[in-house]
Design a protein around this motif. Sequence first.
Motif, short mmCIF file in Angstrom:
data_model
loop_
_atom_site.label_atom_id
_atom_site.label_comp_id
_atom_site.label_asym_id
_atom_site.label_seq_id
_atom_site.Cartn_x
_atom_site.Cartn_y
_atom_site.Cartn_z
N GLY A 8 0.85 -1.17 -0.02
CA GLY A 8 0.04 0.03 0.00
C GLY A 8 0.91 1.33 0.00
N SER A 9 0.24 2.39 0.18
CA SER A 9 0.78 3.65 0.12
C SER A 9 1.08 4.07 1.63
CB SER A 9 0.13 4.62 -0.69
OG SER A 9 -0.13 4.47 -2.00
N PHE A 69 9.14 -1.03 -1.75
CA PHE A 69 9.31 -1.82 -3.01
C PHE A 69 8.88 -0.73 -4.15
CE2 PHE A 69 5.12 -2.71 -5.06
CZ PHE A 69 4.27 -2.55 -4.25
N GLY A 71 8.57 -0.51 -8.58
CA GLY A 71 8.26 -1.34 -9.83
C GLY A 71 6.97 -2.22 -9.51
N LEU A 72 6.96 -3.42 -10.08
CA LEU A 72 5.84 -4.12 -10.11
C LEU A 72 5.50 -5.25 -8.66
CD1 LEU A 72 5.24 -5.93 -13.49
CD2 LEU A 72 3.80 -4.35 -12.58
N LEU A 73 4.64 -5.08 -8.08
CA LEU A 73 4.35 -5.95 -6.94
C LEU A 73 4.79 -7.45 -7.12
CD1 LEU A 73 3.44 -6.15 -3.81
CD2 LEU A 73 1.23 -6.17 -4.74
N ASN A 105 -2.54 -9.48 -11.43
CA ASN A 105 -1.39 -9.93 -10.50
C ASN A 105 -1.36 -11.39 -10.59
OD1 ASN A 105 -0.09 -7.53 -9.75
ND2 ASN A 105 -1.58 -7.34 -7.84
#
Length: 162
Positions: A8-9, A69, A71-73, A105
């Motif tokens: 999350g943010s 992180f 980039g892509l989760l 995802n």
Amino acid sequence: MRRAVCPGSFDPVTHGHLDIFERAAGLFDEVVVAVGTNVSKTKLFTPDERIEMLREATSGFDNVRVDGFSGLLTDYCRKESIQAIIKGLRGGGDFEYEVQMAQMNSHLTGVETVFLPTSTTYAFVSSSLVKEVASLGGNIEGLLPDFVRERLLKRLAERASA
Ligand code: PNS
């Protein structure tokens, strides 16, 4: 080792987030709270500040750690050997948004998403609403840890006087 991520943010962390972390920690051996640090100018706190607040707020949970992180989760999940993504759902609006990300995802790497309904106590709490209410002088007590509330009010005051 069953390892899950709560991404999350977290701008900033609220009691709603902490409730999800605690319940996820009961379901998995290890939970990684991962702060998305993809560049965004719209955040109130920097990634490092958000991570620092999360570390302090989760210090009482033995099997929860905090990381950042970019980039892509799904790439992060693969790198960290994470089997599941945990998302809290407040209601139908969250579901509409989250189910599409979960399907993307899953399509990308097969990683599963586990949805947890938020507790009714915090179903109305979001970082965005808390920031809006606080910036307009409303009472946000009880919606986030006290030390986070103090940092939020200080940051809003700094922004207002800048
Ligand atoms: O708290 P937020 O803002 O809803 O968190 C969103 C977050 C960081 C979980 C989401 O934007 C994300 O997963 N970003 C990483 C980039 C990515 O993997 N995008 C594709 C999603 S299907």
